[in-house]
Design an enzyme around this catalytic site. Structure first.
Site, PDB file in Angstrom:
ATOM      1  N   THR A  61      42.502  27.678  70.775  1.00 16.60           N
ATOM      2  CA  THR A  61      42.827  26.586  70.274  1.00 16.60           C
ATOM      3  C   THR A  61      42.827  26.667  68.671  1.00 16.60           C
ATOM      4  O   THR A  61      42.611  27.629  68.128  1.00 16.60           O
ATOM      5  CB  THR A  61      41.640  25.501  70.625  1.00 16.60           C
ATOM      6  OG1 THR A  61      40.338  25.727  70.081  1.00 16.60           O
ATOM      7  CG2 THR A  61      41.735  24.854  71.945  1.00 16.60           C
ATOM      8  N   PHE A 104      36.117  31.311  74.659  1.00 10.44           N
ATOM      9  CA  PHE A 104      35.145  30.766  75.686  1.00 10.44           C
ATOM     10  C   PHE A 104      35.520  29.512  76.378  1.00 10.44           C
ATOM     11  O   PHE A 104      35.728  28.435  75.616  1.00 10.44           O
ATOM     12  CB  PHE A 104      33.822  30.307  74.875  1.00 10.44           C
ATOM     13  CG  PHE A 104      32.557  30.010  75.665  1.00 10.44           C
ATOM     14  CD1 PHE A 104      31.920  31.475  76.083  1.00 10.44           C
ATOM     15  CD2 PHE A 104      31.928  28.893  75.723  1.00 10.44           C
ATOM     16  CE1 PHE A 104      30.788  31.351  76.570  1.00 10.44           C
ATOM     17  CE2 PHE A 104      30.688  28.983  76.702  1.00 10.44           C
ATOM     18  CZ  PHE A 104      30.216  30.148  77.111  1.00 10.44           C
ATOM     19  N   GLU A 105      35.649  29.440  77.379  1.00 18.95           N
ATOM     20  CA  GLU A 105      36.375  28.443  78.121  1.00 18.95           C
ATOM     21  C   GLU A 105      35.696  27.824  79.418  1.00 18.95           C
ATOM     22  O   GLU A 105      34.982  28.648  80.284  1.00 18.95           O
ATOM     23  CB  GLU A 105      37.994  28.681  78.767  1.00 18.95           C
ATOM     24  CG  GLU A 105      38.800  29.348  77.737  1.00 18.95           C
ATOM     25  CD  GLU A 105      38.801  28.466  76.467  1.00 18.95           C
ATOM     26  OE1 GLU A 105      38.679  27.073  76.393  1.00 18.95           O
ATOM     27  OE2 GLU A 105      39.282  29.070  75.368  1.00 18.95           O
ATOM     28  N   ASP A 140      31.914  35.302  76.381  1.00 20.78           N
ATOM     29  CA  ASP A 140      31.036  35.101  74.978  1.00 20.78           C
ATOM     30  C   ASP A 140      31.462  36.212  73.999  1.00 20.78           C
ATOM     31  O   ASP A 140      31.078  37.358  74.148  1.00 20.78           O
ATOM     32  CB  ASP A 140      29.650  35.083  75.371  1.00 20.78           C
ATOM     33  CG  ASP A 140      28.936  34.747  73.895  1.00 20.78           C
ATOM     34  OD1 ASP A 140      29.548  34.465  72.866  1.00 20.78           O
ATOM     35  OD2 ASP A 140      27.693  34.803  73.918  1.00 20.78           O
ATOM     36  N   ALA A 141      32.230  35.726  72.967  1.00 22.34           N
ATOM     37  CA  ALA A 141      32.533  36.986  72.157  1.00 22.34           C
ATOM     38  C   ALA A 141      31.415  37.603  71.327  1.00 22.34           C
ATOM     39  O   ALA A 141      31.660  38.802  71.012  1.00 22.34           O
ATOM     40  CB  ALA A 141      33.675  36.394  70.992  1.00 22.34           C
ATOM     41  N   LEU A 193      36.524  32.332  65.182  1.00 27.71           N
ATOM     42  CA  LEU A 193      35.736  31.670  66.113  1.00 27.71           C
ATOM     43  C   LEU A 193      35.006  30.235  65.408  1.00 27.71           C
ATOM     44  O   LEU A 193      34.731  30.342  64.242  1.00 27.71           O
ATOM     45  CB  LEU A 193      34.335  32.447  66.391  1.00 27.71           C
ATOM     46  CG  LEU A 193      34.379  33.627  67.218  1.00 27.71           C
ATOM     47  CD1 LEU A 193      33.106  34.105  67.719  1.00 27.71           C
ATOM     48  CD2 LEU A 193      35.172  33.105  68.664  1.00 27.71           C
ATOM     49  N   ALA A 194      34.551  29.477  66.193  1.00 30.34           N
ATOM     50  CA  ALA A 194      33.863  28.240  65.647  1.00 30.34           C
ATOM     51  C   ALA A 194      32.995  27.835  66.874  1.00 30.34           C
ATOM     52  O   ALA A 194      33.378  27.443  67.981  1.00 30.34           O
ATOM     53  CB  ALA A 194      34.814  26.944  65.492  1.00 30.34           C
ATOM     54  N   TYR A 251      29.056  20.343  53.267  1.00 29.37           N
ATOM     55  CA  TYR A 251      29.951  21.441  53.771  1.00 29.37           C
ATOM     56  C   TYR A 251      29.633  22.787  53.153  1.00 29.37           C
ATOM     57  O   TYR A 251      28.666  23.611  53.377  1.00 29.37           O
ATOM     58  CB  TYR A 251      31.521  21.339  53.885  1.00 29.37           C
ATOM     59  CG  TYR A 251      31.970  22.196  54.621  1.00 29.37           C
ATOM     60  CD1 TYR A 251      32.473  22.234  56.012  1.00 29.37           C
ATOM     61  CD2 TYR A 251      32.457  23.355  54.165  1.00 29.37           C
ATOM     62  CE1 TYR A 251      32.927  23.098  56.797  1.00 29.37           C
ATOM     63  CE2 TYR A 251      33.181  24.509  54.899  1.00 29.37           C
ATOM     64  CZ  TYR A 251      33.498  24.451  56.211  1.00 29.37           C
ATOM     65  OH  TYR A 251      33.791  25.250  57.092  1.00 29.37           O
ATOM     66  N   VAL A 270      42.604  18.541  61.844  1.00 32.83           N
ATOM     67  CA  VAL A 270      41.902  18.087  62.808  1.00 32.83           C
ATOM     68  C   VAL A 270      41.925  19.068  63.835  1.00 32.83           C
ATOM     69  O   VAL A 270      42.739  19.520  64.301  1.00 32.83           O
ATOM     70  CB  VAL A 270      42.420  16.676  63.334  1.00 32.83           C
ATOM     71  CG1 VAL A 270      41.826  16.243  64.597  1.00 32.83           C
ATOM     72  CG2 VAL A 270      42.840  15.718  62.450  1.00 32.83           C
TER      73      VAL A 270
HETATM   74  P1  NAI Z   1      38.573  25.399  67.232  1.00 30.30           P
HETATM   75  O1  NAI Z   1      37.293  24.750  67.643  1.00 30.30           O
HETATM   76  O2  NAI Z   1      39.713  24.825  67.391  1.00 30.30           O
HETATM   77  O3  NAI Z   1      38.514  27.066  67.827  1.00 30.30           O
HETATM   78  C1  NAI Z   1      37.440  27.920  68.018  1.00 30.30           C
HETATM   79  C2  NAI Z   1      37.879  29.039  69.013  1.00 30.30           C
HETATM   80  O4  NAI Z   1      36.553  29.668  68.929  1.00 30.30           O
HETATM   81  C3  NAI Z   1      38.459  28.349  70.294  1.00 30.30           C
HETATM   82  O5  NAI Z   1      39.199  29.327  70.665  1.00 30.30           O
HETATM   83  C4  NAI Z   1      37.114  28.673  71.258  1.00 30.30           C
HETATM   84  O6  NAI Z   1      36.972  28.758  72.474  1.00 30.30           O
HETATM   85  C5  NAI Z   1      36.401  29.895  70.301  1.00 30.30           C
HETATM   86  N1  NAI Z   1      34.995  30.143  70.960  1.00 30.30           N
HETATM   87  C6  NAI Z   1      33.932  29.337  70.296  1.00 30.30           C
HETATM   88  N2  NAI Z   1      32.763  30.015  70.607  1.00 30.30           N
HETATM   89  C7  NAI Z   1      33.100  31.230  71.279  1.00 30.30           C
HETATM   90  C8  NAI Z   1      32.409  32.201  71.958  1.00 30.30           C
HETATM   91  N3  NAI Z   1      31.053  32.207  71.941  1.00 30.30           N
HETATM   92  N4  NAI Z   1      33.026  33.248  72.574  1.00 30.30           N
HETATM   93  C9  NAI Z   1      34.356  33.249  72.435  1.00 30.30           C
HETATM   94  N5  NAI Z   1      35.096  32.382  72.102  1.00 30.30           N
HETATM   95  C10 NAI Z   1      34.506  31.173  71.423  1.00 30.30           C
HETATM   96  O7  NAI Z   1      38.327  25.704  65.794  1.00 30.30           O
HETATM   97  P2  NAI Z   1      38.933  25.915  64.345  1.00 30.30           P
HETATM   98  O8  NAI Z   1      38.951  24.585  63.571  1.00 30.30           O
HETATM   99  O9  NAI Z   1      40.588  26.340  64.522  1.00 30.30           O
HETATM  100  O10 NAI Z   1      38.161  27.050  63.517  1.00 30.30           O
HETATM  101  C11 NAI Z   1      38.373  28.208  63.356  1.00 30.30           C
HETATM  102  C12 NAI Z   1      37.816  28.740  62.244  1.00 30.30           C
HETATM  103  O11 NAI Z   1      38.832  28.306  61.412  1.00 30.30           O
HETATM  104  C13 NAI Z   1      36.368  28.695  61.933  1.00 30.30           C
HETATM  105  O12 NAI Z   1      35.942  29.736  61.328  1.00 30.30           O
HETATM  106  C14 NAI Z   1      36.649  27.427  60.984  1.00 30.30           C
HETATM  107  O13 NAI Z   1      35.322  27.219  59.928  1.00 30.30           O
HETATM  108  C15 NAI Z   1      37.793  27.736  60.363  1.00 30.30           C
HETATM  109  N6  NAI Z   1      38.265  26.717  59.296  1.00 30.30           N
HETATM  110  C16 NAI Z   1      38.838  25.474  60.048  1.00 30.30           C
HETATM  111  C17 NAI Z   1      38.938  24.406  59.563  1.00 30.30           C
HETATM  112  C18 NAI Z   1      39.246  23.222  60.054  1.00 30.30           C
HETATM  113  O14 NAI Z   1      39.711  22.105  59.114  1.00 30.30           O
HETATM  114  N7  NAI Z   1      39.589  23.016  61.201  1.00 30.30           N
HETATM  115  C19 NAI Z   1      39.713  24.649  57.879  1.00 30.30           C
HETATM  116  C20 NAI Z   1      39.525  25.853  57.528  1.00 30.30           C
HETATM  117  C21 NAI Z   1      38.869  27.167  58.082  1.00 30.30           C
END
Ligand code: NAI
Length: 395
Positions: free
Chosen positions: A54, A77-78, A114-115, A142-143, A238, A277
């Site tokens: 995602t 992680f799904e 789990d990554a 990862l988040a 933040y 978002v």
């Molecule tokens: P998201 O929640 O859409 O995606 C997170 C991904 O990590 C998903 O694919 C999820 O399945 C995976 N994940 C979570 N825990 C896991 C685990 N234990 N093992 C394997 N996979 C796991 O998050 P988003 O927003 O795309 O964030 C990704 C990165 O981008 C993060 O580091 C976030 O801090 C960074 N970021 C996000 C911004 C935002 O506004 N959304 C802005 C700038 C950076």
């Protein structure tokens, strides 16, 4: 079952399989419309995305696939669906994306698990070795709310809290559009430490070390992890809070990882991305209010970008297609440049000052925020009949 969006405390508990597929198709259509005139020769052909189901990770998988016919592996992680319960949106989006890749005759595989664990790292290296031999790009996106230490089985939890003192700020109840006040208690030292463990750079470093030892990183490969800075109004929550400490750690580790990758003449970078978002960002207090104001300002100025537009620009104008990767004074790629423009930030702050607790948010793109939040879970598409009975296991 009839699948409706159920939201609790800014977290969506359901996802719609057809809508998630639409979300993926829209990203592909965006790239198809941008294809002509973009130099794709230097784009990577074998890509691993850790957290690629995602948000930013998914787009990081779609961009090289569509623009450069790359073969990709996702680790995420799904929750799988049951007859009565929907899967995570990442499960449906991954399924939809892999179907689209398949239609184009392109390799796209996923490892669900789990990554942070050794087993998943091993399974991933095995898969790369068997099918791709090596990868040219590793995205770390990862988040995660928690991390279980592979050695000790200790569980660390990440929290989003200010450091030093409690912090009260305006925020947004995104369902009603009402401005609310939120007070967050300051984090304990343990919580700061644990958040850095989960969201800092240690696991990214472990991944690269392990993949290097297994010989599955190609010569000249790159690795990129995503970070965020944002405006001062969000700093206490933040950048100067627990998550900011983790991001500082990630940025420090980038230098170490860059050193590790010298073994294969590779590079590592942190890319500072725009606030968007996503499932991760919607649960950060203050951020939904900031994003709804930011979206409106950036849309008015015609410079708004979503996940796919950001990652398209990252791949084609920062990471590849230039002689050297342009970075700021601290070695970070800045793809948040439009968000951080003076005129944008001044206007967002002017609007921030107009907001009052208990009133509807003003001069904001509440509708855009809400729509995007629906879309990232597969809801809110006019083309989909949400009254139809669907089997959540069918994609
Ligand atoms: P998201 O929640 O859409 O995606 C997170 C991904 O990590 C998903 O694919 C999820 O399945 C995976 N994940 C979570 N825990 C896991 C685990 N234990 N093992 C394997 N996979 C796991 O998050 P988003 O927003 O795309 O964030 C990704 C990165 O981008 C993060 O580091 C976030 O801090 C960074 N970021 C996000 C911004 C935002 O506004 N959304 C802005 C700038 C950076």
């Amino acid at each position: 079952m009839i699948i409706r969006q159920k939201i609790m405390r800014n977290v969506s508990l359901t996802a719609h399989p057809q809508g998630c597929a639409q979300y993926v198709k829209d990203q592909i259509a965006f790239l198809e419309s941008k294809k002509t005139g973009v130099k794709t020769d230097s784009l990577p052909k074998r890509v691993l995305v850790i957290g690629g189901s995602t948000g930013y990770g998914l787009s990081s998988r779609i961009v090289p696939t569509i623009l450069a016919q790359a073969k990709t592996v996702n680790v995420s992680f799904e929750r799988e669906p049951t007859e009565k319960k929907t899967a995570t949106p990442g499960y449906y989006m991954t399924g939809a994306f892999e179907k689209e890749a398949g239609k184009r005759g392109l390799y796209a595989e996923s490892i669900y698990g789990d990554a942070f664990s050794k087993e998943v790292k091993e399974a991933c290296a095995d898969l790369i070795e068997k099918d791709l031999q090596q990868v040219d790009l590793i995205i770390y996106s990862l988040a995660s709310p928690a991390r279980t230490d592979s050695e000790t089985q200790e569980v660390y939890r990440s929290v989003i809290k200010p450091i030093g003192k409690d912090y009260t700020s305006l925020s947004l109840d995104m369902q009603s559009g009402m401005v609310v006040k939120e007070t967050l208690q300051s984090a304990t030292e343990q919580q700061v430490h644990d958040t850095v463990k989960v969201m800092g750079g240690e696991d990214w470093r472990d991944w690269i070390e392990y993949l290097l030892d297994r010989g599955v990183i190609a010569e000249g490969a790159m690795s990129v992890a995503y970070s965020y800075i944002g405006p001062e109004i969000t700093y206490p929550m933040y950048r100067e809070g627990t998550i900011g400490k983790a991001k500082e750690d990630l940025e420090e580790k980038a230098a170490l990882i860059d050193g590790q990758l010298k073994r294969v003449k590779g590079r590592a970078f942190v890319s500072v991305n725009k606030a968007l978002v996503t499932r991760a960002s919607s649960v950060i207090p203050v951020v939904p209010l900031y994003i709804s104001l930011l979206y409106d300002v950036m849309k008015e100025k015609n410079i708004h970008e979503d996940c796919i537009a950001q990652i398209f620009r990252l791949f084609t104008m920062r990471l590849y297609g230039t002689q050297t990767v342009p970075v700021d004074e601290r070695g970070r790629i800045r793809i948040d440049d439009l968000e951080m423009r003076d005129d944008v930030q001044k206007e967002v702050m002017r609007r921030w000052a107009l907001q009052t607790e208990g009133e509807m948010v003003k001069e904001a793109d509440l509708e855009g925020f809400q729509r995007e939040y629906q879309h990232i879970h597969g809801f809110g598409y006019d083309t989909i009949d949400y009254d139809l009975d669907v089997d959540p296991r069918e994609m």
